[in-house]
Design a protein around this motif. Structure first.
Motif, mmCIF file in Angstrom:
data_model
loop_
_atom_site.group_PDB
_atom_site.id
_atom_site.type_symbol
_atom_site.label_atom_id
_atom_site.label_comp_id
_atom_site.label_asym_id
_atom_site.label_seq_id
_atom_site.Cartn_x
_atom_site.Cartn_y
_atom_site.Cartn_z
ATOM 1 N N VAL A 155 4.821 3.773 2.973
ATOM 2 C CA VAL A 155 4.712 2.559 2.177
ATOM 3 C C VAL A 155 4.549 1.409 3.160
ATOM 4 O O VAL A 155 5.343 1.280 4.106
ATOM 5 N N LEU A 156 3.526 0.605 2.951
ATOM 6 C CA LEU A 156 3.252 -0.495 3.873
ATOM 7 C C LEU A 156 3.312 -1.832 3.139
ATOM 8 O O LEU A 156 2.725 -1.992 2.053
ATOM 9 N N LEU A 157 4.012 -2.770 3.712
ATOM 10 C CA LEU A 157 4.083 -4.132 3.202
ATOM 11 C C LEU A 157 3.322 -5.037 4.157
ATOM 12 O O LEU A 157 3.741 -5.230 5.315
ATOM 13 N N ASP A 158 2.196 -5.552 3.681
ATOM 14 C CA ASP A 158 1.336 -6.395 4.519
ATOM 15 C C ASP A 158 1.021 -5.717 5.856
ATOM 16 O O ASP A 158 1.048 -6.334 6.923
ATOM 17 N N VAL B 95 7.209 0.486 5.988
ATOM 18 C CA VAL B 95 8.571 0.296 5.499
ATOM 19 C C VAL B 95 9.380 1.539 5.856
ATOM 20 O O VAL B 95 9.157 2.617 5.305
ATOM 21 N N ASP B 96 10.315 1.395 6.807
ATOM 22 C CA ASP B 96 11.174 2.517 7.196
ATOM 23 C C ASP B 96 12.615 2.189 6.839
ATOM 24 O O ASP B 96 12.899 1.205 6.155
ATOM 25 N N ASP B 97 13.559 3.024 7.307
ATOM 26 C CA ASP B 97 14.961 2.847 6.949
ATOM 27 C C ASP B 97 15.510 1.500 7.423
ATOM 28 O O ASP B 97 16.396 0.929 6.784
ATOM 29 N N SER B 98 14.993 0.992 8.517
ATOM 30 C CA SER B 98 15.506 -0.275 9.033
ATOM 31 C C SER B 98 15.088 -1.471 8.182
ATOM 32 O O SER B 98 15.735 -2.514 8.212
ATOM 33 N N GLY B 99 14.004 -1.312 7.398
ATOM 34 C CA GLY B 99 13.529 -2.451 6.613
ATOM 35 C C GLY B 99 13.403 -2.182 5.125
ATOM 36 O O GLY B 99 12.923 -3.040 4.380
ATOM 37 N N ARG B 100 13.860 -0.981 4.691
ATOM 38 C CA ARG B 100 13.662 -0.634 3.281
ATOM 39 C C ARG B 100 14.493 -1.527 2.358
ATOM 40 O O ARG B 100 14.033 -1.918 1.281
ATOM 41 N N ASP B 101 15.726 -1.860 2.731
ATOM 42 C CA ASP B 101 16.550 -2.706 1.872
ATOM 43 C C ASP B 101 15.943 -4.110 1.765
ATOM 44 O O ASP B 101 15.934 -4.710 0.684
ATOM 45 N N ARG B 102 15.420 -4.616 2.858
ATOM 46 C CA ARG B 102 14.760 -5.925 2.809
ATOM 47 C C ARG B 102 13.494 -5.851 1.947
ATOM 48 O O ARG B 102 13.189 -6.778 1.189
ATOM 49 N N VAL C 108 0.841 -1.190 0.000
ATOM 50 C CA VAL C 108 0.000 0.000 0.000
ATOM 51 C C VAL C 108 0.882 1.247 0.000
ATOM 52 O O VAL C 108 1.824 1.355 0.807
ATOM 53 N N LEU C 109 0.591 2.158 -0.927
ATOM 54 C CA LEU C 109 1.157 3.500 -0.889
ATOM 55 C C LEU C 109 0.097 4.406 -0.284
ATOM 56 O O LEU C 109 -0.988 4.579 -0.851
ATOM 57 N N LYS C 110 0.398 4.984 0.887
ATOM 58 C CA LYS C 110 -0.599 5.749 1.637
ATOM 59 C C LYS C 110 -0.146 7.202 1.756
ATOM 60 O O LYS C 110 0.759 7.533 2.525
ATOM 61 N N GLY C 111 -0.769 8.064 0.946
ATOM 62 C CA GLY C 111 -0.431 9.488 0.994
ATOM 63 C C GLY C 111 1.008 9.779 0.654
ATOM 64 O O GLY C 111 1.597 10.744 1.163
#
Length: 548
Positions: free
Chosen positions: A384-387, A391-398, A324-327
């Protein structure tokens, strides 16, 4: 940067520096032995002097060899470490920041600047050895006659002040040359990337050769030539002062004193001997200053490439239920409108087994939206939400590992770097055959036999890579734009439906309106805004399952 490299290799540096000091001390001792031999009487004392001279000469040779070898190893180690350091910063940096810095600066840091810093370690033994020689000669002169030594200190002081003043001026020109070097690397790249345009337009070719490339080359040449010439002139001034002092010693300073001949001979011999070490020392310092300038440039680029994201190595690729792309908003400078361009706010949801077409005019923000979706850009606003998870800096690469993407400016590696399976070559060659590339290129031992293909063919190779990566979400940025009508039809009517059948999410940026009815969803963009989301009806197309 220099201090980091020195700390990292401090043990080897200490050993090399010790060998250099021994070499310098031995050089000074050789001068004292020569001066003693000139006035020594024949007999046992002269024989002992000869043995001492031979022992010191051998020690000087061995220490010089050890110093040179160790510092050469240090130089190569430093060069390799710098390249690894810069490469790691580039690989770990924020993609948007890397776009802003540009390839020329990175290439300049990897090649010229790192070579200059590595060159410092090659010149360091010359600086250290000759500094020891000059210092030892000064001590020996003080032992011969402190009055004459004071006069020599005044002469050397005048030379040093002149050199320092010249150094301050020269270093400004070396800094300017270093800055221009970054632009020059960009012009070198244009020689190849713009080869077609330059050959099709003689006026453009002439203007580029003389006004752009030629001017940049001339600026670097002029700045560096002036800077290095200042060093050379100041070194020549220092040599003149030395010879002038020798004349003063021989004809003015040394009066009727005991051991007058030994003192005059000693001073003249020492000063003549000092000329070469002092000149080498003065000529080596510019290389050290150039290394300092280059290290500062590398530091600057490295700071610009700083990254706040947590990197992952090789996480397992997992599926997803929804993205989901939210705003989401993103801003950047748009040359077309000469102003800040705002993309969004965008609210969209993507699910597996869904083929989405993204359409709109040039400059409407389609590619930027795709880069936001895949995690190459960080949204200034929104989430940006995954499930359901942000998604922040700690999980963006994953998060980015969910995607395979072929952008319009894609790069094709010569190897399938992240793929390793027993049937990799077989699967890759089957896909190549399906895309009519089997007579042009093959996959052997996980590598393509050639990449010397047309743009459309290289895009098909990139499609093979994307298929083999088998990621849950695939993004295609104008993939079909460079394909002939046959492969356009294959792409829209066979490839994309096959990916859908395999449960993949697909986002295709396209202008091919004749295929719009085949999409599950059609997103239209204008001026950075999503204006329409349609769900056209699509007929069931042929399958491409045979390729899988």
């Amino acid at each position: 940067m220099l201090s980091h490299l020195i700390r990292q290799s401090r043990h080897l540096l200490v050993a090399a520096a010790f060998a250099s000091i021994v070499s310098g001390v031995c050089g000074v001792l050789l001068v004292t032995q020569i001066n003693a031999a000139l006035t020594a009487p024949d007999g046992a004392a002269r024989t002992a002097l000869a043995w001492r001279f031979a022992a010191i000469a051998v020690a000087a040779m061995l220490s010089h060899m050890a110093s040179s070898v160790l510092f050469e190893r240090l130089s190569q180690h430093a060069h390799a470490e710098l390249r690894r350091f810069i490469s790691a910063r580039v690989l770990g940096s924020d993609y948007r920041r890397l776009e802003e810095i540009g390839a020329p600066k990175v290439q300049s840091a990897l090649s010229e600047h790192s070579a200059n810093v590595a060159g410092f370690f090659v010149s360091f033994p010359a600086i250290l050895v000759n500094a020891i020689v000059v210092a030892g000669c000064l001590v020996y002169m003080a032992l011969l006659s402190w009055q004459v030594f004071l006069a020599s200190a005044v002469v050397i002081g005048l030379g040093s002040v002149g050199y320092h003043v010249a150094h301050l001026r020269a270093i400004r020109h070396l800094d300017a040359a270093s800055m221009e070097q970054d632009h020059l690397f960009g012009h070198f790249r244009s020689l190849v990337d713009g080869a077609k345009e330059l050959r099709l337009n003689a006026a453009k070719r002439t203007a580029f050769a003389h006004d752009v490339l030629g001017a940049s080359i001339e600026t670097v040449r002029r700045r560096r030539a002036f800077g290095m010439s200042v060093f050379v002139v100041s070194a020549a001034w220092g040599n003149f002062l030395i010879y002038a002092f020798i004349g003063l010693v021989l004809f003015v300073l040394v009066g009727e004193v005991p051991d007058r001949a030994r003192i005059m001979t000693g001073f003249a011999l020492v000063f003549v001997y000092m000329v070469a070490p002092l000149e080498i020392l003065l000529m080596s310092l510019p290389r050290a200053n150039l290394a300092r300038v280059s290290a500062a440039r590398i530091d600057e680029i490295a700071q610009q490439l700083a990254c706040s994201e947590a990197a992952v190595t090789k996480p397992p690729v997992r599926g997803f239920d929804h993205i989901v792309l939210k705003g989401v908003c993103h801003r950047y400078w748009h040359e077309g409108v000469d102003d800040i361009f705002t993309l969004g706010p965008v609210d969209l949801t993507f699910r597996p087994g869904q083929v989405t077409y993204l359409v709109g005019g040039n400059g409407s923000g389609k590619t930027s939206l795709a880069k936001l979706l895949v995690g190459l850009y960080r949204p200034e606003e929104g989430q940006v939400l995954l499930d359901g998870e942000v998604v922040d800096d700690s999980g963006r690469d994953r998060y980015r590992q969910t995607f395979s993407a072929i952008f319009s400016d894609f790069h094709l590696f010569d190897r399938l770097l992240d793929l390793d399976s027993a049937d990799l070559d077989e699967r890759g060659n089957a896909l190549l055959a399906r895309l009519h590339l089997q007579h042009k290129v093959q996959v052997r031992d996980g590598a393509f036999t050639t990449r010397s293909l047309s743009l459309g063919q290289r895009k098909r190779l990139a499609l093979v890579v994307a298929y083999l990566e088998d990621r849950p979400f695939l993004v295609f940025d104008e993939w079909a734009a460079d394909q002939d009508p046959v492969f356009k039809d294959v792409f829209y009517r066979e490839l994309l439906p096959d990916l859908k059948a395999r449960g993949k999410a697909v986002l295709a940026i396209t202008h091919d309106d004749r295929y719009f009815p085949l999409a599950d969803r059609l997103i239209r963009m204008e001026n950075g805004q999503v204006v329409v989301v349609e769900s056209p009806r699509a007929e069931e197309p042929a399958s491409f399952a045979a390729v899988a």
